[in-house]
Design a protein around this motif. Structure first.
Motif, PDB file in Angstrom:
ATOM      1  N   PHE A   2       0.877  -1.021   0.027  1.00  0.00           N
ATOM      2  CA  PHE A   2      -0.030  -0.120  -0.099  1.00  0.00           C
ATOM      3  C   PHE A   2       0.936   1.297   0.035  1.00  0.00           C
ATOM      4  CE2 PHE A   2      -2.841   3.291   1.511  1.00  0.00           C
ATOM      5  CZ  PHE A   2      -3.870   3.063   1.173  1.00  0.00           C
ATOM      6  N   ILE A   3       0.487   2.151  -0.857  1.00  0.00           N
ATOM      7  CA  ILE A   3       1.537   3.500  -1.002  1.00  0.00           C
ATOM      8  C   ILE A   3       0.601   4.616  -0.445  1.00  0.00           C
ATOM      9  CG2 ILE A   3       2.779   4.935  -2.470  1.00  0.00           C
ATOM     10  CD1 ILE A   3       2.597   2.722  -4.525  1.00  0.00           C
ATOM     11  N   ASP A   4       1.379   5.131   0.597  1.00  0.00           N
ATOM     12  CA  ASP A   4       0.846   6.342   1.328  1.00  0.00           C
ATOM     13  C   ASP A   4       1.166   7.472   0.523  1.00  0.00           C
ATOM     14  OD1 ASP A   4      -0.222   7.395   3.767  1.00  0.00           O
ATOM     15  OD2 ASP A   4       1.917   8.392   3.878  1.00  0.00           O
ATOM     16  N   ALA A   5       0.215   8.704   0.546  1.00  0.00           N
ATOM     17  CA  ALA A   5       0.422   9.676   0.139  1.00  0.00           C
ATOM     18  C   ALA A   5       1.752  10.468   0.148  1.00  0.00           C
ATOM     19  CB  ALA A   5      -0.637  10.788   0.539  1.00  0.00           C
ATOM     20  N   SER A   6       2.425  10.441   1.379  1.00  0.00           N
ATOM     21  CA  SER A   6       3.787  10.842   1.584  1.00  0.00           C
ATOM     22  C   SER A   6       4.777  10.206   0.673  1.00  0.00           C
ATOM     23  CB  SER A   6       4.232  10.505   3.069  1.00  0.00           C
ATOM     24  OG  SER A   6       4.328   9.217   3.481  1.00  0.00           O
ATOM     25  N   ALA A   7       4.732   9.118   0.238  1.00  0.00           N
ATOM     26  CA  ALA A   7       5.763   8.439  -0.622  1.00  0.00           C
ATOM     27  C   ALA A   7       5.407   9.064  -2.079  1.00  0.00           C
ATOM     28  CB  ALA A   7       5.458   6.898  -0.483  1.00  0.00           C
ATOM     29  N   ILE A   8       4.133   9.197  -2.668  1.00  0.00           N
ATOM     30  CA  ILE A   8       3.832   9.665  -3.841  1.00  0.00           C
ATOM     31  C   ILE A   8       4.248  11.157  -3.905  1.00  0.00           C
ATOM     32  CG2 ILE A   8       1.875  10.311  -5.241  1.00  0.00           C
ATOM     33  CD1 ILE A   8       0.287   7.777  -4.161  1.00  0.00           C
ATOM     34  N   VAL A   9       3.733  12.054  -2.744  1.00  0.00           N
ATOM     35  CA  VAL A   9       4.253  13.365  -3.001  1.00  0.00           C
ATOM     36  C   VAL A   9       5.991  13.392  -3.168  1.00  0.00           C
ATOM     37  CG1 VAL A   9       4.349  15.492  -1.647  1.00  0.00           C
ATOM     38  CG2 VAL A   9       2.180  13.906  -1.977  1.00  0.00           C
ATOM     39  N   ALA A  10       6.489  12.855  -2.140  1.00  0.00           N
ATOM     40  CA  ALA A  10       7.934  12.848  -2.190  1.00  0.00           C
ATOM     41  C   ALA A  10       8.641  12.528  -3.511  1.00  0.00           C
ATOM     42  CB  ALA A  10       8.556  11.933  -1.305  1.00  0.00           C
ATOM     43  N   ILE A  11       8.139  11.510  -4.209  1.00  0.00           N
ATOM     44  CA  ILE A  11       8.389  11.030  -5.478  1.00  0.00           C
ATOM     45  C   ILE A  11       8.216  12.200  -6.603  1.00  0.00           C
ATOM     46  CG2 ILE A  11       8.651   9.428  -7.337  1.00  0.00           C
ATOM     47  CD1 ILE A  11       8.120   7.261  -4.845  1.00  0.00           C
ATOM     48  N   ILE A  12       7.195  12.332  -6.636  1.00  0.00           N
ATOM     49  CA  ILE A  12       6.433  13.266  -7.768  1.00  0.00           C
ATOM     50  C   ILE A  12       7.156  14.602  -7.443  1.00  0.00           C
ATOM     51  CG2 ILE A  12       4.615  14.730  -8.804  1.00  0.00           C
ATOM     52  CD1 ILE A  12       2.769  12.222  -8.092  1.00  0.00           C
ATOM     53  N   GLY A  13       7.189  15.025  -6.365  1.00  0.00           N
ATOM     54  CA  GLY A  13       7.863  16.438  -5.990  1.00  0.00           C
ATOM     55  C   GLY A  13       9.326  16.541  -5.770  1.00  0.00           C
ATOM     56  N   LEU A  14       9.879  15.547  -6.312  1.00  0.00           N
ATOM     57  CA  LEU A  14      11.300  15.120  -6.356  1.00  0.00           C
ATOM     58  C   LEU A  14      12.275  15.665  -5.115  1.00  0.00           C
ATOM     59  CD1 LEU A  14      12.005  16.408 -10.056  1.00  0.00           C
ATOM     60  CD2 LEU A  14      11.893  14.137  -9.225  1.00  0.00           C
ATOM     61  N   GLU A  15      11.563  15.082  -3.938  1.00  0.00           N
ATOM     62  CA  GLU A  15      12.340  15.579  -2.876  1.00  0.00           C
ATOM     63  C   GLU A  15      13.887  14.934  -2.443  1.00  0.00           C
ATOM     64  OE1 GLU A  15       9.307  14.965   0.380  1.00  0.00           O
ATOM     65  OE2 GLU A  15       7.834  16.275  -0.723  1.00  0.00           O
ATOM     66  N   ASP A  16      14.182  15.116  -1.505  1.00  0.00           N
ATOM     67  CA  ASP A  16      15.840  14.707  -1.506  1.00  0.00           C
ATOM     68  C   ASP A  16      15.651  13.059  -1.590  1.00  0.00           C
ATOM     69  OD1 ASP A  16      16.680  16.960  -1.364  1.00  0.00           O
ATOM     70  OD2 ASP A  16      16.823  17.264   0.708  1.00  0.00           O
ATOM     71  N   ASP A  17      14.895  12.550  -1.109  1.00  0.00           N
ATOM     72  CA  ASP A  17      14.709  11.043  -0.709  1.00  0.00           C
ATOM     73  C   ASP A  17      13.718  10.270  -2.020  1.00  0.00           C
ATOM     74  OD1 ASP A  17      12.310  11.991   0.222  1.00  0.00           O
ATOM     75  OD2 ASP A  17      12.560  10.771   1.992  1.00  0.00           O
TER      76      ASP A  17
END
Length: 143
Positions: A2-17
């Motif tokens: 199950f993918i949480d929104a935090s992971a989706i946002v981090a990936i799409i938003g090109l966050e550091d991780d």
């Protein structure tokens, strides 16, 4: 998984991780799942990020929300993630998660409403949760 929104946002938003999170997802050889709550939370979070780029206290626009929606839908589609149903059982499990791990009861996980629904969806489907941060690491469904 199950993918949480935090992971989706981090990936799409090109966050550091973002790269690390995406690598961890690509190592998973099973089906991915999301929920309507995750989709909504991810779209709203990305929309807020777009508005912040415009300046402090700038309101989001319908175009920003449409862009965020398109990006989240594309991400979910690219992973061929299935959407879980949020019914009575998941709703009950979400309340249970708040009672056990919630911010409202001062648990170290500090799960908010969206987190409680992500936890409940994962638990109902016997899945682990892909997430960013440390909140879910304080639960029994850590990645």
């Amino acid at each position: 998984m199950f993918i949480d929104a935090s992971a989706i946002v981090a990936i799409i938003g090109l966050e550091d991780d973002a790269d690390d999170l995406m690598d961890r997802l690509t190592q998973h050889d099973g089906q991915f799942y999301v929920s309507a709550v995750v989709r909504m939370e991810a779209v709203l979070s990305l929309t807020r990020q777009f508005a912040e780029v415009e300046g402090p206290n700038k309101p989001a626009t319908p175009a920003m929300l449409a862009k965020a929606r398109q990006l989240v839908d594309q991400f979910i589609g690219d992973l061929a993630a299935k959407e879980t149903v949020i019914g009575d059982d998941v709703g009950t499990k979400a309340i249970d998660a708040a009672q056990r791990y919630g911010k409202i009861v001062n648990h170290p996980a500090k799960l908010n409403m969206g987190d409680c629904f992500a936890y409940a969806c994962a638990q109902a489907n016997r899945l682990r949760i892909a997430y960013k941060g440390h909140d879910f690491s304080e639960t029994d469904l850590a990645w």
